[in-house]
Design an enzyme around this catalytic site. Sequence first.
Site, mmCIF file in Angstrom:
data_model
loop_
_atom_site.group_PDB
_atom_site.id
_atom_site.type_symbol
_atom_site.label_atom_id
_atom_site.label_comp_id
_atom_site.label_asym_id
_atom_site.label_seq_id
_atom_site.Cartn_x
_atom_site.Cartn_y
_atom_site.Cartn_z
ATOM 1 N N GLU A 1 45.998 34.168 36.594
ATOM 2 C CA GLU A 1 44.757 33.467 36.298
ATOM 3 C C GLU A 1 44.878 32.763 34.954
ATOM 4 O O GLU A 1 45.563 33.241 34.052
ATOM 5 C CB GLU A 1 43.591 34.452 36.228
ATOM 6 C CG GLU A 1 43.264 35.146 37.518
ATOM 7 C CD GLU A 1 42.102 36.106 37.359
ATOM 8 O OE1 GLU A 1 41.156 35.770 36.605
ATOM 9 O OE2 GLU A 1 42.141 37.186 37.961
ATOM 10 N N LYS B 1 38.644 32.673 40.505
ATOM 11 C CA LYS B 1 40.030 32.783 40.012
ATOM 12 C C LYS B 1 40.723 34.033 40.524
ATOM 13 O O LYS B 1 41.864 33.975 41.008
ATOM 14 C CB LYS B 1 40.034 32.791 38.471
ATOM 15 C CG LYS B 1 39.659 31.470 37.841
ATOM 16 C CD LYS B 1 39.813 31.518 36.337
ATOM 17 C CE LYS B 1 38.794 32.404 35.651
ATOM 18 N NZ LYS B 1 37.424 31.873 35.738
ATOM 19 N N THR B 2 40.062 35.184 40.396
ATOM 20 C CA THR B 2 40.714 36.432 40.769
ATOM 21 C C THR B 2 41.005 36.479 42.269
ATOM 22 O O THR B 2 42.109 36.854 42.687
ATOM 23 C CB THR B 2 39.842 37.631 40.363
ATOM 24 O OG1 THR B 2 39.710 37.648 38.937
ATOM 25 C CG2 THR B 2 40.467 38.943 40.811
#
Length: 500
Positions: free
Chosen positions: A173, A129-130
């Site tokens: 996110e 995600k990051t």
Amino acid sequence: MSDEPAAALPEQLQRVHMVGIGGAGMSGLARILLARGGQVSGSDAKNGRGILELRTRGARIQIGHDPSALDQLPGGPSVVVTTHAAIPKTNPELVAARSRGIPVLLRPRVLAELMVGHRTLLIAGTHGKTSTTSMAVVALQSAGHDPSFAIGGELNESGTNAHHGNDGVFVAEADESDGSLLEYSPDVVVVTNIDVDHLDFFGSLDAYVAVFDDFADRIQPGGTLVICLDDPGAAALGGRVAQRLAARGVAVLGYGEGAYAASAPGVPNAARLISWEPRGVGAVASVVFDLPGADGAVERTISVTLPGKHMALNGIGATLGGVAVGGELSSVADGIGSFGGVHRRFEFRGSANGIDVVDDYAHHPTEVAAVLVAAREMISARASSVGRQGRVVAVFQPHLYSRTVDFADDFAAALDLADTAVVADVYGAREEPVPGVSGRLIIDRMTVPAVFAPDLSRLAGQVAELVRPGDVVLTLGAGDITMQGPEILTAIESGGGAAS
């Protein structure tokens, strides 16, 4: 897209107190609130660079948790913000807030409020995600946009994890770990993968998977769901939801080579990966984009500055997400190459005696395996030019006792992808120690040589005794193992790593 700035803060968010304000997610939220004219106070257990930076922006922050922290703003806060995982409900500030009748909200609820009036791109998935969110932000910026964003790490380009932009797009996110992603009603969602995790909260794989289905159902009509067709969980999600999302006017698009495309019948592969070649510490991917409404398919090259095929796939997903919120394909795809990395995602920490040290946040078996494979590919590419094959040395710290028990076999299998490993004891974070659960639980299941290092004060020396020139050392985990990189470099410089 509108070029007008976001609307003023709602009344409830004009005076906010944040418990644990120094955390990655909370500090980013504070930056956006301050940039939009809000008053912010907060507390944290210890000082740090992030705390000092927020103070320079006007936040009032108390070190230590005490009810008096609620009194830093004139008139007191209109709301108190906390997180589910990091802050216990018994925190004295939360107890005091409830006794005073001050509303207590979780961070995702507040972030969702800040997204109102924006076109939103949210990145979801068990892993990546990051990195994917960060790539999307940098690509949009390189393409001339100024998106607002909130990510779980600091961009190397700007040194920040959040920003209040001016072009009407918000990129963030969507964390599934406690189900809080269901606070959002996004326009565009990218799902990188779905893998079993966070069983301490969900209790079963079925319950964990279901939260992604529910999240997909929250995409706004006219929006887009982007799924990785090279991940079985993400592809299966597309297969389950595509028909009902289409009935609401939500497009479902895939990306990748299409290894699991059969699980998502009817979902077009809008960004087909046709080749991928490691280059240095990164890679170059050739992708055929076939986007709805476009005048035919077009091939584009995407350069990724981090190693591993998984990072190339993340870059493709970020490109599709950026295009779906209004970016132009060529400029967004080119912008991926401007991404210089994010803190603790294959972050180079330095070299000593011909040995490289890299730090990564990987704390799930799938993530550990992906990082070790990427390191192996990087070493192999380098060996072709320097004529010497180094080794992959994994230095892993398990995160959470529950995760260590649930995935001990999987962690062992992942770490067996290294040539040798050093395993620290469990970083408990929010959990209390569990008798019989330690790093040995993983080592006992491994086949490659491994050393147990329960004492972090000795770990650097143990690593230095193992390494030799050409090796790449990777510190892996979500805990304080990240602090060991400089210590390992110092230990190597002091005499370790000299073996041939």
